[in-house]
Scaffold this motif. Structure first.
Motif, short mmCIF file in Angstrom:
data_model
loop_
_atom_site.label_atom_id
_atom_site.label_comp_id
_atom_site.label_asym_id
_atom_site.label_seq_id
_atom_site.Cartn_x
_atom_site.Cartn_y
_atom_site.Cartn_z
N GLU A 1 0.82 -1.20 0.00
CA GLU A 1 0.00 0.00 0.00
C GLU A 1 0.86 1.27 0.00
OE1 GLU A 1 -2.11 -3.42 1.51
OE2 GLU A 1 -0.30 -2.44 2.27
N TYR A 2 0.31 2.36 -0.55
CA TYR A 2 0.91 3.67 -0.37
C TYR A 2 0.71 4.09 1.08
CZ TYR A 2 1.31 4.39 -5.42
OH TYR A 2 1.66 4.29 -6.74
N GLU A 3 1.64 4.89 1.59
CA GLU A 3 1.51 5.37 2.97
C GLU A 3 1.97 6.82 3.06
OE1 GLU A 3 2.61 2.82 6.31
OE2 GLU A 3 3.95 4.42 7.01
N LEU A 4 1.16 7.63 3.72
CA LEU A 4 1.52 9.00 4.05
C LEU A 4 1.64 9.08 5.56
CD1 LEU A 4 1.99 11.89 2.99
CD2 LEU A 4 -0.46 12.32 3.31
N GLY B 1 5.92 5.00 -1.43
CA GLY B 1 5.34 4.16 -2.46
C GLY B 1 5.31 2.70 -2.04
N PRO B 2 4.68 1.84 -2.82
CA PRO B 2 4.56 0.42 -2.49
C PRO B 2 5.90 -0.27 -2.32
CG PRO B 2 3.04 1.00 -4.24
CD PRO B 2 3.93 2.19 -4.04
N TYR B 3 5.99 -1.10 -1.29
CA TYR B 3 7.14 -1.96 -1.01
C TYR B 3 8.43 -1.21 -0.69
CZ TYR B 3 4.10 -5.62 -2.86
OH TYR B 3 3.05 -6.48 -3.07
N LEU B 4 8.34 0.08 -0.42
CA LEU B 4 9.54 0.84 -0.07
C LEU B 4 9.85 0.62 1.41
CD1 LEU B 4 11.69 2.88 -0.99
CD2 LEU B 4 10.08 4.71 -0.44
N THR C 1 -1.11 8.18 10.23
CA THR C 1 -0.70 7.43 9.04
C THR C 1 -1.92 7.17 8.17
OG1 THR C 1 1.06 6.33 10.28
CG2 THR C 1 0.38 5.32 8.21
N ILE C 2 -1.79 7.48 6.89
CA ILE C 2 -2.84 7.20 5.90
C ILE C 2 -2.31 6.14 4.96
CG2 ILE C 2 -4.18 8.13 3.98
CD1 ILE C 2 -4.11 10.84 5.39
N GLN C 3 -3.10 5.10 4.74
CA GLN C 3 -2.71 4.04 3.81
C GLN C 3 -3.81 3.82 2.77
OE1 GLN C 3 -2.04 0.91 6.69
NE2 GLN C 3 0.14 1.37 6.85
N PHE C 4 -3.40 3.59 1.52
CA PHE C 4 -4.38 3.32 0.47
C PHE C 4 -3.74 2.41 -0.57
CE2 PHE C 4 -2.25 7.32 -0.33
CZ PHE C 4 -1.95 7.34 -1.68
N ALA C 5 -4.56 1.72 -1.33
CA ALA C 5 -4.10 0.63 -2.19
C ALA C 5 -3.37 1.13 -3.43
CB ALA C 5 -5.29 -0.24 -2.61
N ARG D 1 10.24 6.53 -4.54
CA ARG D 1 11.51 6.87 -3.91
C ARG D 1 11.32 7.48 -2.52
NH1 ARG D 1 15.01 10.55 -7.69
NH2 ARG D 1 16.27 10.57 -5.80
N GLY D 2 10.05 7.69 -2.13
CA GLY D 2 9.79 8.38 -0.87
C GLY D 2 9.97 9.88 -1.05
#
Length: 325
Positions: A35-38, A66-69, A90-94, A120-121
């Motif tokens: 998932e994406y994460e902020l 970004g995903p899998y970072l 923390t916000i997560q979305f697919a 790349r973050g």
């Protein structure tokens, strides 16, 4: 090295989830997830690891992942024990949230570009951080469909931010390279395909673009904000960092696989740009993954790779305040 996979609370029917915690500590390993994460840290200072980037943060920290970072935040122990209250939102979305026909429209182009760059973050600061913080705090309270509107406004804000910087290097996440200019895209593409070749030279790339070496050198610096040789070193060092974390290869093997023509040169450049030797770099990250996953308070939240294959159940409990939207 085991990189732990986090099983997030995101469900198929969710647009996003918001996790809101106060004084919960930072006792978790380096991990990743699809998932994406902020992530917003307020009122704490410490060390942040994102990909091959290790930096100090102070008071407030906002990063899009970004995903899998790979990532992990540490908080200063003295502040956790004796400092004022601190908070993490923390916000997560697919990954596929913006894959529908609606989000392919031009109005969402900047958001799609933002999500591409997030591999790349991205760290945000200044006025952008302040406005994003206001929106994220609002998202911790359920306001119905207004939360979805605020979420899109938040991403739009971040997508136009000038006060932002990449964290992981190109070599750690090469698929993040993107530019609207076709010619520089061709140059990037060729370099990414051949950077592991120690014989790669500027004139080889310039020939592919039908430019003189001098003209290409000025052109590349304009778009990449650094020289061709510096870009190539950054790319190779970043790739070496990933191999140090992802494989059990020796330093000599990693040097060769990253495009360096001799081990001495690799060690010298690695120490120059990472302030430590490759062996010390690997050891430092190993220490950050020291985590007894069998005793974690949230069952199966963090899973070492190749462990518990086939288990995809979301945890039943979270220590944080959790909102599904």
């Amino acid at each position: 090295m085991d990189i732990y996979r986090e099983i997030t609370p995101l469900k198929n029917q969710d647009v996003l989830v918001v996790l809101d915690s106060t004084n919960n500590g930072f006792d978790y390993p380096i991990h990743n997830h699809p998932e994406y994460e902020l992530n917003l840290v307020m009122g704490m200072s410490g060390t942040r690891i994102v990909g091959d980037s290790t930096q100090r943060y102070q008071d407030f920290d906002l990063v899009l992942l970004g995903p899998y970072l790979y990532h992990k935040w540490d908080g200063d122990q003295s502040l956790q024990e004796q400092g004022p209250p601190y908070r993490v939102i923390t916000i997560q979305f697919a990954m596929d949230l913006f894959g529908s026909h609606l989000f392919q429209k031009d109005r969402f182009l900047s958001i799609r570009n933002l999500l591409t760059d997030a591999r790349r973050g991205i760290k945000f600061h200044g006025e952008c951080l302040k406005e994003a913080m206001r929106l994220m705090i609002e998202l911790t309270e359920d306001q119905g469909f207004t939360n979805i509107i605020n979420f899109l406004q938040l991403l739009d804000l971040l997508s136009h931010a000038k006060e932002a910087a990449f964290l992981a290097s190109e070599g750690f996440s090469p698929q993040a390279l993107r530019n609207s200019t076709n010619r520089i895209q061709l140059a990037y593409s060729y370099i990414l395909q051949h950077f592991k070749d120690p014989s790669l030279r500027l004139d080889e790339v310039s020939n592919k673009l039908n430019m003189s070496p001098s003209a290409f050198s000025h052109f590349f610096r304009k778009f990449a904000f650094r020289s061709f040789s510096q870009f190539l070193i950054d790319l190779r060092i970043g790739h070496a960092c990933k191999l140090l974390l992802d494989t059990d290869n020796t330093v000599s093997q990693i040097s060769a696989k990253s495009g360096f023509n001799n081990l001495t040169n690799f060690n010298r450049l690695f120490k120059k740009y990472r302030d430590c030797t490759p062996i010390a770099y690997r050891k430092r990250y190993l220490e950050k993954t020291a985590f007894d996953w069998t005793k974690q308070s949230t069952p199966w939240q963090f899973m070492p790779k190749d462990t518990r294959k086939g288990v995809h159940d979301n945890p039943t409990e979270y220590a944080t305040r959790l909102k599904h939207y």
